[in-house]
Design a protein around this motif. Structure first.
Motif, PDB file in Angstrom:
ATOM      1  N   ILE A   1       0.831  -1.201   0.000  1.00 37.64           N
ATOM      2  CA  ILE A   1       0.000   0.000   0.000  1.00 37.64           C
ATOM      3  C   ILE A   1       0.864   1.249   0.000  1.00 37.64           C
ATOM      4  CG2 ILE A   1      -1.689   1.302   1.338  1.00 37.64           C
ATOM      5  CD1 ILE A   1      -2.809  -1.355   2.314  1.00 37.64           C
ATOM      6  N   GLU A   2       1.941   1.248   0.782  1.00 39.81           N
ATOM      7  CA  GLU A   2       2.835   2.412   0.819  1.00 39.81           C
ATOM      8  C   GLU A   2       3.501   2.628  -0.537  1.00 39.81           C
ATOM      9  OE1 GLU A   2       5.666   2.207   3.924  1.00 39.81           O
ATOM     10  OE2 GLU A   2       4.186   1.870   5.507  1.00 39.81           O
ATOM     11  N   ASN A   3       3.827   1.577  -1.254  1.00 40.21           N
ATOM     12  CA  ASN A   3       4.506   1.704  -2.544  1.00 40.21           C
ATOM     13  C   ASN A   3       3.609   2.268  -3.642  1.00 40.21           C
ATOM     14  OD1 ASN A   3       6.922   0.705  -1.529  1.00 40.21           O
ATOM     15  ND2 ASN A   3       6.390  -1.427  -1.992  1.00 40.21           N
ATOM     16  N   LEU A   4       2.318   2.373  -3.372  1.00 43.17           N
ATOM     17  CA  LEU A   4       1.419   2.995  -4.347  1.00 43.17           C
ATOM     18  C   LEU A   4       1.672   4.497  -4.473  1.00 43.17           C
ATOM     19  CD1 LEU A   4      -1.950   1.194  -3.478  1.00 43.17           C
ATOM     20  CD2 LEU A   4      -0.440   0.733  -5.405  1.00 43.17           C
ATOM     21  N   LEU A   5       2.327   5.087  -3.472  1.00 45.36           N
ATOM     22  CA  LEU A   5       2.614   6.519  -3.472  1.00 45.36           C
ATOM     23  C   LEU A   5       4.087   6.740  -3.796  1.00 45.36           C
ATOM     24  CD1 LEU A   5       0.662   7.567  -0.239  1.00 45.36           C
ATOM     25  CD2 LEU A   5      -0.132   7.669  -2.615  1.00 45.36           C
ATOM     26  N   ASP A   6       4.335   7.740  -4.633  1.00 47.21           N
ATOM     27  CA  ASP A   6       5.707   8.060  -5.017  1.00 47.21           C
ATOM     28  C   ASP A   6       6.343   9.102  -4.099  1.00 47.21           C
ATOM     29  OD1 ASP A   6       5.533   6.325  -7.174  1.00 47.21           O
ATOM     30  OD2 ASP A   6       4.698   7.879  -8.491  1.00 47.21           O
ATOM     31  N   ASN A   7       5.512   9.988  -3.546  1.00 50.31           N
ATOM     32  CA  ASN A   7       6.009  11.064  -2.709  1.00 50.31           C
ATOM     33  C   ASN A   7       6.386  10.528  -1.324  1.00 50.31           C
ATOM     34  OD1 ASN A   7       5.896  13.392  -0.803  1.00 50.31           O
ATOM     35  ND2 ASN A   7       5.446  14.511  -2.691  1.00 50.31           N
ATOM     36  N   GLN A   8       7.604  10.838  -0.878  1.00 49.42           N
ATOM     37  CA  GLN A   8       8.083  10.337   0.405  1.00 49.42           C
ATOM     38  C   GLN A   8       7.284  10.908   1.565  1.00 49.42           C
ATOM     39  OE1 GLN A   8      10.242   7.936   0.773  1.00 49.42           O
ATOM     40  NE2 GLN A   8      10.078   7.967   3.000  1.00 49.42           N
ATOM     41  N   ARG A   9       6.895  12.193   1.460  1.00 49.48           N
ATOM     42  CA  ARG A   9       6.110  12.803   2.535  1.00 49.48           C
ATOM     43  C   ARG A   9       4.733  12.172   2.626  1.00 49.48           C
ATOM     44  NH1 ARG A   9       6.396  19.087   1.287  1.00 49.48           N
ATOM     45  NH2 ARG A   9       5.831  18.237  -0.755  1.00 49.48           N
ATOM     46  N   SER A  10       4.131  11.873   1.486  1.00 56.63           N
ATOM     47  CA  SER A  10       2.827  11.212   1.489  1.00 56.63           C
ATOM     48  C   SER A  10       2.927   9.807   2.071  1.00 56.63           C
ATOM     49  CB  SER A  10       2.264  11.145   0.070  1.00 56.63           C
ATOM     50  OG  SER A  10       2.082  12.439  -0.466  1.00 56.63           O
TER      51      SER A  10
END
Length: 349
Positions: free
Chosen positions: A180-189
């Motif tokens: 689930i975390e890898n779905l986001l590219d932005n580190q802050r997100s």
């Protein structure tokens, strides 16, 4: 300017996606509910599996198998020790149900109760007329509840799948979170999502364990109290009262009504004591024991809980009643995290 400009197309696309998602949730509600209950079941077993891994340094798969085996052994032991007596009381209660039904439908139960209480003939006749006058409404409500029970029994296959599905959640919990975390590219997100999932994880694990603790405590108190008062079928009614504790607000209310109805229908002579016992225990449970067990993890106002339970029942029946509280707690977590991170710019791209 064209009628179908970019903003209009974007709105239409959003509406279509939302409608499609809602339609999918409705059509696939049974497997989705099975997956949700499997997740809660996994949260219930997670602390035991984690402790067993730390104590024995075994693999997670072996720990899961050991916990499942121990759980099955406990259930079989309890079933062999208390099962025959509980099932015997349930059978006797079901056999006396037709007679109780006829006494309520004819209103004769009012005459019998009034005669034992020393009521005048006129008062007994008024009570009988009151019951007979509302007989159709009472029988319709009983029939509706029986239909719901039959529907739940018809979905027994999904109940069998819950512990099986929970094995996959227990085994690959960390992998699911990473995916689930890898779905986001932005580190802050990713950091915000990680904090939200951590808060949800703490809330759900605490909620599931608290529900089990409250159910066990309620069942033990019901069985002990009703047995001391020599209420008929105390073991069966007490066990049912403990199980109904899993359904917030509505479950204890239904259990109390059922205990009073069975006591009244079987001419139990101390209804006042039973009513006082139920009221005192409900007050202790709601205002002393439950806040201590739940702690500060489920910070949902009692009025919001009642509204959520009633709304959940109208939308999704028994499942809606059960999931109302954790869904409201999850919405609160999402809202607090959004407020906390919207000010520091972590939600901005």
């Amino acid at each position: 300017m064209s009628f179908l400009d970019k903003n209009t197309l974007r709105i239409l696309f959003t509406v279509l996606v939302t409608a499609s998602l809602l339609a999918f949730v409705w059509l696939a509600r049974k497997p989705l509910l099975a997956f949700l209950f499997a997740i809660l079941f996994a949260y219930l077993l997670e602390p035991l599996i984690g402790k067993l891994q730390r104590w024995t340094h075994c693999s997670r798969g072996i720990a899961i198998a050991a916990v499942y085996f121990a759980m099955l052994a406990v259930l079989l032991t309890v079933g062999m020790v208390a099962g025959p007596r509980v099932m015997g009381e349930v059978q006797h209660l079901s056999e006396s149900a037709p007679e109780l039904y006829n006494r309520v439908a004819s209103g004769s139960i009012a005459m019998q109760f009034g005669e034992r209480r020393g009521w005048s003939q006129e008062t007994q006749l008024r009570a009988q007329q009151l019951i007979v006058g509302h007989r159709d409404e009472v029988l319709a409500a009983v029939s509706a509840q029986s239909s719901k029970v039959t529907e739940v029994a018809g979905n027994a296959l999904w109940l069998v799948l819950i512990p099986i599905l929970a094995i996959f959640f227990l085994k690959d919990k960390s992998r699911f979170a990473s995916s689930i975390e890898n779905l986001l590219d932005n580190q802050r997100s990713r950091q915000v999502l990680r904090e939200i999932m951590g808060d949800l994880d703490d809330m759900l694990s605490h909620f599931v364990r608290a529900q089990v603790y409250l159910a066990v405590i309620s069942g033990a108190v019901y069985i002990a109290g009703l047995s001391l008062m020599r209420v008929p079928y105390a073991l069966a009614l007490g066990t049912l009262g403990g199980l109904m504790e899993f359904i917030p607000f509505v479950g204890p209310l239904v259990a109390g009504i059922l205990i009073m109805a069975v006591s009244l229908g079987l001419n139990y002579g101390h209804l006042g004591m039973v009513l006082l016992f139920l009221l005192v225990w409900r007050g202790l449970q709601d205002y002393l024991i439950s806040p201590r067990v739940l702690g500060g993890r489920i910070e949902v106002h009692p009025l919001a809980t009642i509204f959520g339970v009633l709304a959940g029942g109208e939308i999704a029946g028994v499942a809606g009643i059960y999931f109302a509280v954790p869904l409201m707690a999850a919405a609160r977590i999402l809202w607090l995290n959004w407020r906390r991170h919207s000010g520091d710019g972590m939600l901005k791209p």
